[in-house]
Design a protein around this motif. Structure first.
Motif, mmCIF file in Angstrom:
data_model
loop_
_atom_site.group_PDB
_atom_site.id
_atom_site.type_symbol
_atom_site.label_atom_id
_atom_site.label_comp_id
_atom_site.label_asym_id
_atom_site.label_seq_id
_atom_site.Cartn_x
_atom_site.Cartn_y
_atom_site.Cartn_z
ATOM 1 N N UNK A 75 0.985 -1.198 0.055
ATOM 2 C CA UNK A 75 -0.128 -0.076 -0.031
ATOM 3 C C UNK A 75 0.583 1.301 0.049
ATOM 4 N N UNK A 76 2.031 1.156 -0.338
ATOM 5 C CA UNK A 76 2.821 2.455 -0.355
ATOM 6 C C UNK A 76 2.681 2.915 -1.876
ATOM 7 N N UNK A 77 2.937 4.212 -2.088
ATOM 8 C CA UNK A 77 3.099 5.009 -3.087
ATOM 9 C C UNK A 77 4.558 5.583 -3.577
ATOM 10 N N UNK A 78 4.600 5.691 -4.883
ATOM 11 C CA UNK A 78 6.128 6.234 -5.055
ATOM 12 C C UNK A 78 6.168 7.474 -4.622
ATOM 13 N N UNK A 133 6.139 6.273 -0.032
ATOM 14 C CA UNK A 133 5.328 6.760 1.040
ATOM 15 C C UNK A 133 3.984 6.097 1.473
ATOM 16 N N UNK A 134 3.641 5.830 2.814
ATOM 17 C CA UNK A 134 2.315 5.244 3.211
ATOM 18 C C UNK A 134 1.996 6.219 4.466
ATOM 19 N N UNK A 135 1.052 7.075 4.108
ATOM 20 C CA UNK A 135 0.646 7.753 5.356
ATOM 21 C C UNK A 135 1.684 8.797 5.543
ATOM 22 N N UNK A 152 6.538 -1.200 11.358
ATOM 23 C CA UNK A 152 5.374 -1.811 11.815
ATOM 24 C C UNK A 152 4.199 -1.321 11.347
ATOM 25 N N UNK A 153 3.512 -1.897 10.359
ATOM 26 C CA UNK A 153 2.497 -1.410 9.632
ATOM 27 C C UNK A 153 1.093 -2.045 10.335
ATOM 28 N N UNK A 154 0.070 -1.190 10.667
ATOM 29 C CA UNK A 154 -1.232 -1.750 11.319
ATOM 30 C C UNK A 154 -2.010 -2.066 9.874
ATOM 31 N N UNK A 155 -2.862 -3.324 10.380
ATOM 32 C CA UNK A 155 -3.801 -3.828 9.393
ATOM 33 C C UNK A 155 -4.860 -3.982 10.293
ATOM 34 N N UNK A 156 -6.135 -4.089 9.379
ATOM 35 C CA UNK A 156 -7.414 -4.171 9.796
ATOM 36 C C UNK A 156 -7.605 -5.957 10.027
ATOM 37 N N UNK A 157 -7.162 -6.544 9.218
ATOM 38 C CA UNK A 157 -7.531 -8.158 9.164
ATOM 39 C C UNK A 157 -6.258 -8.778 8.820
#
Length: 127
Positions: A29-32, A45-47, A79-84
């Motif tokens: 889920x990162x973007x360039x 970048x992610x958030x 450390x990436x938070x995920x919902x599921x």
């Protein structure tokens, strides 16, 4: 010391900058970012996380004065938070992503550690 852009900056040394860009943007889920200069360097970048991907030709990979050479791997990790977490693990395994562990549960939630293409760890965490 004040961050100018409000982002958290983390540097990972990688073996292949293009493979790292593809991995982080294609799977996590990162973007360039704004600076993409393979094979030496790129950012994604992610958030509020700006992940700096430094290849073997980058200044960050130059040997230290005592001769030690920086390289990928280790156990410190983003450390990436995920919902599921179960759904994420299933999706990533189908895509061929390598995991260091199985999902483990602790007092704060569930986690699993996976490797990027250079062997840098990434933790997925579901509170």
């Amino acid at each position: 010391m004040t961050a100018v852009d409000g982002a958290v900056h983390v540097r990972y040394l990688v073996d292949d900058v293009r493979a790292a860009i593809d991995f982080y943007t294609g799977h996590l889920g990162f973007v360039p970012g704004e600076r993409v200069f393979p094979p030496a360097f790129a950012d994604v970048r992610r958030g509020n996380l700006l992940l700096l991907l430094s290849g073997p030709e980058s200044s960050a990979a130059r040997p230290m004065p005592d001769g030690r050479k920086p390289g990928p791997g280790g156990w410190n990790r983003i450390h990436l938070l995920v919902d599921d977490i179960d759904a994420e693990v299933t999706r990533l395994r189908k895509a061929g992503v390598e995991f260091r562990s199985e999902v483990v549960s602790g007092p704060g939630g569930r986690q699993i550690v996976l490797d990027d293409p250079a062997g840098n760890p990434v933790e997925l965490f579901q509170p």
